[in-house]
Design a protein around this motif. Structure first.
Motif, PDB file in Angstrom:
ATOM      1  N   ILE A 169       0.879  -0.986  -0.037  1.00 38.23           N
ATOM      2  CA  ILE A 169      -0.052   0.162  -0.335  1.00 38.23           C
ATOM      3  C   ILE A 169       0.722   0.990  -0.081  1.00 38.23           C
ATOM      4  CG2 ILE A 169      -1.873  -1.441   0.747  1.00 38.23           C
ATOM      5  CD1 ILE A 169      -0.859   0.206   3.956  1.00 38.23           C
ATOM      6  N   ASP A 170       0.236   2.566  -0.620  1.00 35.50           N
ATOM      7  CA  ASP A 170       1.396   3.149  -0.536  1.00 35.50           C
ATOM      8  C   ASP A 170       1.423   4.513   0.579  1.00 35.50           C
ATOM      9  OD1 ASP A 170       1.295   3.711  -3.474  1.00 35.50           O
ATOM     10  OD2 ASP A 170      -0.948   4.936  -3.555  1.00 35.50           O
ATOM     11  N   LEU A 171       2.652   4.393   0.867  1.00 34.59           N
ATOM     12  CA  LEU A 171       2.724   4.916   2.169  1.00 34.59           C
ATOM     13  C   LEU A 171       2.337   6.736   1.662  1.00 34.59           C
ATOM     14  CD1 LEU A 171       6.877   5.440   2.003  1.00 34.59           C
ATOM     15  CD2 LEU A 171       5.508   4.050   4.157  1.00 34.59           C
ATOM     16  N   PRO A 172       1.539   7.850   3.180  1.00 37.88           N
ATOM     17  CA  PRO A 172       1.687   9.076   2.958  1.00 37.88           C
ATOM     18  C   PRO A 172       2.676   9.622   2.315  1.00 37.88           C
ATOM     19  CG  PRO A 172       1.577   7.670   5.287  1.00 37.88           C
ATOM     20  CD  PRO A 172       1.784   6.984   4.189  1.00 37.88           C
ATOM     21  N   GLY A 173       2.287  10.529   1.347  1.00 36.10           N
ATOM     22  CA  GLY A 173       3.135  11.348   0.222  1.00 36.10           C
ATOM     23  C   GLY A 173       3.759  10.191  -1.175  1.00 36.10           C
ATOM     24  N   GLY A 174       3.677   8.951  -0.623  1.00 37.23           N
ATOM     25  CA  GLY A 174       3.852   8.487  -2.198  1.00 37.23           C
ATOM     26  C   GLY A 174       2.766   7.664  -2.694  1.00 37.23           C
ATOM     27  N   GLU A 184       0.443  -5.920 -10.553  1.00 38.52           N
ATOM     28  CA  GLU A 184       1.617  -5.486 -10.590  1.00 38.52           C
ATOM     29  C   GLU A 184       2.014  -4.447 -10.522  1.00 38.52           C
ATOM     30  OE1 GLU A 184       3.337  -7.900  -8.888  1.00 38.52           O
ATOM     31  OE2 GLU A 184       1.634  -9.911  -9.789  1.00 38.52           O
ATOM     32  N   PRO A 185       2.939  -3.903  -9.242  1.00 36.01           N
ATOM     33  CA  PRO A 185       3.958  -3.145  -9.864  1.00 36.01           C
ATOM     34  C   PRO A 185       4.810  -2.681 -10.788  1.00 36.01           C
ATOM     35  CG  PRO A 185       4.200  -4.161  -7.745  1.00 36.01           C
ATOM     36  CD  PRO A 185       3.142  -4.951  -8.229  1.00 36.01           C
ATOM     37  N   THR A 186       4.577  -1.192 -11.663  1.00 42.00           N
ATOM     38  CA  THR A 186       5.751  -1.102 -12.599  1.00 42.00           C
ATOM     39  C   THR A 186       6.631  -0.890 -12.406  1.00 42.00           C
ATOM     40  OG1 THR A 186       4.752   1.264 -12.791  1.00 42.00           O
ATOM     41  CG2 THR A 186       2.901   0.209 -14.250  1.00 42.00           C
ATOM     42  N   GLY A 187       6.928  -0.739 -11.689  1.00 45.81           N
ATOM     43  CA  GLY A 187       8.544  -0.394 -10.885  1.00 45.81           C
ATOM     44  C   GLY A 187       8.155   1.187 -10.694  1.00 45.81           C
ATOM     45  N   ILE A 188       7.917   1.990 -10.890  1.00 48.56           N
ATOM     46  CA  ILE A 188       7.346   3.386 -11.175  1.00 48.56           C
ATOM     47  C   ILE A 188       6.916   4.043  -9.168  1.00 48.56           C
ATOM     48  CG2 ILE A 188       6.158   5.876 -12.032  1.00 48.56           C
ATOM     49  CD1 ILE A 188       8.523   4.680 -13.299  1.00 48.56           C
ATOM     50  N   LEU A 189       7.539   4.500  -9.072  1.00 50.06           N
ATOM     51  CA  LEU A 189       7.564   4.683  -7.508  1.00 50.06           C
ATOM     52  C   LEU A 189       7.455   6.539  -7.589  1.00 50.06           C
ATOM     53  CD1 LEU A 189       9.895   2.550  -6.187  1.00 50.06           C
ATOM     54  CD2 LEU A 189       7.514   2.324  -6.101  1.00 50.06           C
ATOM     55  N   GLU A 190       6.879   6.593  -7.102  1.00 53.47           N
ATOM     56  CA  GLU A 190       6.186   7.990  -7.241  1.00 53.47           C
ATOM     57  C   GLU A 190       6.626   8.958  -5.758  1.00 53.47           C
ATOM     58  OE1 GLU A 190       2.481   9.240  -8.719  1.00 53.47           O
ATOM     59  OE2 GLU A 190       2.886   8.182 -10.348  1.00 53.47           O
ATOM     60  N   GLU A 191       7.459  10.088  -5.642  1.00 58.03           N
ATOM     61  CA  GLU A 191       7.572  10.555  -4.383  1.00 58.03           C
ATOM     62  C   GLU A 191       8.188   9.591  -2.915  1.00 58.03           C
ATOM     63  OE1 GLU A 191       8.059  14.425  -4.399  1.00 58.03           O
ATOM     64  OE2 GLU A 191       7.332  14.518  -6.462  1.00 58.03           O
ATOM     65  N   ARG A 192       7.907   9.338  -2.174  1.00 59.73           N
ATOM     66  CA  ARG A 192       7.972   8.464  -0.894  1.00 59.73           C
ATOM     67  C   ARG A 192       7.902   7.230  -1.376  1.00 59.73           C
ATOM     68  NH1 ARG A 192       6.190   9.813   4.751  1.00 59.73           N
ATOM     69  NH2 ARG A 192       8.260   8.924   5.498  1.00 59.73           N
ATOM     70  N   ALA A 193       7.412   7.119  -2.009  1.00 57.94           N
ATOM     71  CA  ALA A 193       7.583   5.948  -2.440  1.00 57.94           C
ATOM     72  C   ALA A 193       8.755   5.059  -2.586  1.00 57.94           C
ATOM     73  CB  ALA A 193       6.318   4.974  -3.186  1.00 57.94           C
ATOM     74  N   GLN A 194       9.670   5.841  -3.095  1.00 57.11           N
ATOM     75  CA  GLN A 194      11.154   5.334  -3.187  1.00 57.11           C
ATOM     76  C   GLN A 194      12.013   5.189  -1.637  1.00 57.11           C
ATOM     77  OE1 GLN A 194      13.302   8.598  -5.696  1.00 57.11           O
ATOM     78  NE2 GLN A 194      11.357   9.539  -5.855  1.00 57.11           N
ATOM     79  N   ILE A 298       6.009  18.753 -11.365  1.00 54.04           N
ATOM     80  CA  ILE A 298       5.548  18.971 -12.169  1.00 54.04           C
ATOM     81  C   ILE A 298       6.042  17.674 -14.018  1.00 54.04           C
ATOM     82  CG2 ILE A 298       4.566  20.029 -15.185  1.00 54.04           C
ATOM     83  CD1 ILE A 298       4.936  23.061 -13.105  1.00 54.04           C
ATOM     84  N   GLY A 299       7.300  17.527 -14.182  1.00 52.84           N
ATOM     85  CA  GLY A 299       7.606  16.326 -15.171  1.00 52.84           C
ATOM     86  C   GLY A 299       6.826  15.168 -14.362  1.00 52.84           C
ATOM     87  N   GLY A 300       7.263  14.760 -13.729  1.00 57.64           N
ATOM     88  CA  GLY A 300       6.431  13.399 -12.868  1.00 57.64           C
ATOM     89  C   GLY A 300       5.037  13.756 -12.673  1.00 57.64           C
ATOM     90  N   LYS A 301       4.414  14.554 -12.400  1.00 65.24           N
ATOM     91  CA  LYS A 301       2.737  14.861 -11.737  1.00 65.24           C
ATOM     92  C   LYS A 301       2.670  14.414 -11.204  1.00 65.24           C
ATOM     93  CE  LYS A 301       1.549  13.229 -17.058  1.00 65.24           C
ATOM     94  NZ  LYS A 301       1.143  12.266 -17.760  1.00 65.24           N
ATOM     95  N   THR A 302       3.595  14.786 -10.113  1.00 63.49           N
ATOM     96  CA  THR A 302       3.250  14.600  -8.904  1.00 63.49           C
ATOM     97  C   THR A 302       3.402  16.202  -7.753  1.00 63.49           C
ATOM     98  OG1 THR A 302       5.930  14.333  -8.072  1.00 63.49           O
ATOM     99  CG2 THR A 302       4.685  12.276  -8.229  1.00 63.49           C
ATOM    100  N   ALA A 303       3.544  17.693  -8.487  1.00 67.38           N
ATOM    101  CA  ALA A 303       2.868  18.785  -8.128  1.00 67.38           C
ATOM    102  C   ALA A 303       1.903  18.830  -7.417  1.00 67.38           C
ATOM    103  CB  ALA A 303       3.658  19.863  -8.845  1.00 67.38           C
ATOM    104  N   ALA A 304       1.863  19.344  -6.737  1.00 70.43           N
ATOM    105  CA  ALA A 304       0.113  19.468  -5.736  1.00 70.43           C
ATOM    106  C   ALA A 304      -0.793  20.874  -7.009  1.00 70.43           C
ATOM    107  CB  ALA A 304       0.188  19.554  -4.188  1.00 70.43           C
ATOM    108  N   VAL A 305      -1.111  20.488  -7.258  1.00 74.32           N
ATOM    109  CA  VAL A 305      -1.433  21.124  -8.835  1.00 74.32           C
ATOM    110  C   VAL A 305      -3.318  21.682  -8.004  1.00 74.32           C
ATOM    111  CG1 VAL A 305      -0.460  21.489 -10.470  1.00 74.32           C
ATOM    112  CG2 VAL A 305      -2.271  19.884 -10.667  1.00 74.32           C
TER     113      VAL A 305
END
Length: 545
Positions: A169-174, A184-194, A298-305
């Motif tokens: 499951i996702d971490l808060p902020g990730g 299945e996980p695609t391997g792409i990890l955004e923000e705190r999921a890293q 923005i490039g990673g589409k994770t900025a809070a717009v």
């Protein structure tokens, strides 16, 4: 004047960037400080038998650049990793070839790390996945960061080590990206999921070697002062060792990583506990404050717009923490005489940062005069700018993104929103200080690319975005010099060429005041002077001593 100079630069065009901008053609230096600015005739009598004298042959001399937001150690590490940056690897296939080549030199099980991929510039126009990487590196864990650092791709081996499965499951902020069909996980990890992937750290000697290479590049770009926006124990250790061994060729201004995020443990409590205030240190290395993460990129589409990204099923990015959870930490830092810096790119993150600073101003009168910073501020609107002014905010404006990255902004935000990124005319209108930066290694650290973007508002693809937000060449040069000095309370010693200021200067291939703005991005640094010593000279330059 009875002084004998260590260095005299004469027969040039001195762009002092002082308010009066009086004409000058020579500068003399002693003990790392400027002792004279004026005519060549008046400077040359300061020559002694050991004075180094440089004939500038009419070339422009200006203050050294201040990079107001960078990650120097990441730059150093990039010399040790697989280079996935545009221009080096222009497709997923080329990334795979680079990873495969690295794997061939390492024993099975050893990690392969890399950075720099940008899906908007890959020929496939998509993100790489674990399954791509598994084709060529099934026996090595692989972890490749996107250019922004806010997204990464891991292969199956790395996911296995991190315990990331379809049930994770996702971490808060990730966010763990998963295949819509298989789950299945695609391997792409955004923000705190890293943070789920336990990537190894480099040895001290490797970091030193990487930083020496990075400093060589900074000198070639004319950068003499850098604000490190992710400083922790490793960074302090590397910088102090460079200083001890007389290998330091850049001034480092440290923003200490406050809270645990993105593989970084955070040092806020320790710094407050030790009683360290902003400004602790000397003219070479000092502590500026603490840095907080609010959103992504923005490039990673994770900025809070405020409005969802185009073609994204309502995705509005990621806020790392609730305002109520973050505010006490920020206010505690300010009350402890530590300036704060908050990474906020999207409108919702900028709102959050301003709300917190307003609460801080209610509890600590000093908050407004501390020159607290908000970083990037890509999508600041005019109301935000008015609030910046009221709160005394300094904007760490990542104008280096305009030229290489803003084409992608149009793709993910739409042209209307992209028109108002980095609104420097609004900053000028409301007298908000906004030093420019590149966030290197996110994009090239060459300040002239940022200066070009500030003046022309042109992207690499030839689009002109928000032409009414463009500023003059002089103001753009100040964004990378005196404004950067202001952001660290050092405008009395850095950022312009004036007697008694520190002797950090650069010689340019062309005078930016007299060329077509289209040529700004092509200017090269031909000589860099740091603390009164020449740290770089271009091989084929006409200037000589």
């Amino acid at each position: 004047m009875n002084l004998i100079a260590d260095l005299i630069l004469h027969n040039g065009y001195v762009i002092t960037l002082e308010e009066d901008m009086e004409s000058a053609e020579a500068v003399a230096v002693k003990d790392g400080r400027i002792i004279f600015v004026g005519t060549s005739k008046a400077a040359l009598p300061l020559k002694g038998k050991d004075t180094k004298v440089v004939d500038l042959k009419g070339k422009a001399l200006m203050p050294g650049f201040i990079e107001s937001h960078a990650h120097p150690l990441a730059c150093g590490e990039s010399f040790l990793e697989v280079d996935c940056s545009p221009g080096t690897t222009n497709s997923i296939e080329e990334i795979l070839c680079a990873v495969k080549e690295k794997a061939s030199t390492l024993p099975k099980g050893q990690w392969i790390l890399g950075r720099g991929w940008d899906d908007s510039k890959l020929s496939e126009k998509r993100v790489p996945t674990r399954w791509d990487l598994d084709q060529i590196s099934p026996d090595h864990p692989v972890f490749l960061k996107r250019t922004c650092g806010h997204v990464a791709v891991a292969n199956s081996k790395a996911l296995e080590i991190g315990g990331v499965t379809m049930d994770s499951i996702d971490l808060p902020g990730g966010h763990i990206q998963k295949d819509v069909v298989s789950g299945e996980p695609t391997g792409i990890l955004e923000e705190r999921a890293q943070e789920l992937i336990p990537i190894p750290e480099y040895s001290d000697e490797s970091l030193r070697e990487g930083m020496l290479l990075a400093q060589e590049q900074f000198a070639k770009w004319g950068i003499t002062t850098i604000h490190d926006l992710s400083a922790q124990k490793r960074e302090l250790g590397v910088y102090q060792n460079l200083f001890k061994n007389d290998e330091l060729s850049v001034r480092y201004r440290l923003w200490l990583w406050a809270l645990p995020d993105l593989h970084e443990p955070g040092v806020l409590n320790e710094v407050i506990g030790l009683g360290i205030y902003s400004g602790f240190g000397d003219k070479f290395i000092n502590v500026q404050g603490v840095k907080f993460m609010l959103d992504g990129s923005i490039g990673g589409k994770t900025a809070a717009v405020k409005e969802s990204y185009l073609h994204s099923d309502g995705n509005m990015g990621i806020l790392y923490k609730k305002e109520s959870d973050l505010a006490p930490h920020v206010i505690s830092a300010i009350k402890s005489n530590l300036r704060v810096s908050m990474h906020a790119i999207g409108e919702r993150a900028i709102d959050q940062a301003l709300n917190i600073l307003e609460k801080a101003a209610e509890e600590a009168e000093s908050a407004v005069s501390m020159r607290n910073r908000i970083e990037h501020c890509t999508l600041a609107n005019e109301e935000h700018v008015k609030r910046f002014k009221k709160l005394g905010v300094v904007v760490g404006s990542s104008t280096g993104f305009l030229y290489p990255s803003a084409d992608n902004y149009v793709r993910v935000l739409g042209k209307e929103r992209a028109e108002r990124v980095f609104p420097h005319q609004w900053y000028k209108k409301y007298k908000v200080i906004a030093p420019g930066n590149s966030d290197v290694p996110v994009v090239s650290g060459n300040p002239f690319l940022g200066i070009y973007g500030l003046v022309t508002r042109k992207t690499e693809g030839g689009l002109v975005l928000g032409e009414d937000q463009g500023i003059t060449v002089i103001d753009a040069l100040k964004a990378y010099t005196i404004d950067g000095a202001y952001s660290s309370f050092e405008e009395d010693i850095l950022g312009s060429i004036k007697e008694n200021k520190l002797a950090d200067m650069i010689v340019l291939s062309e005078n930016p005041l007299f060329i077509d703005p289209e040529e700004l991005k092509d200017i090269e640094v031909e000589m860099t002077v740091f603390n009164g010593k020449v740290t770089f000279i271009k091989e084929d330059t006409a200037i000589h001593s």
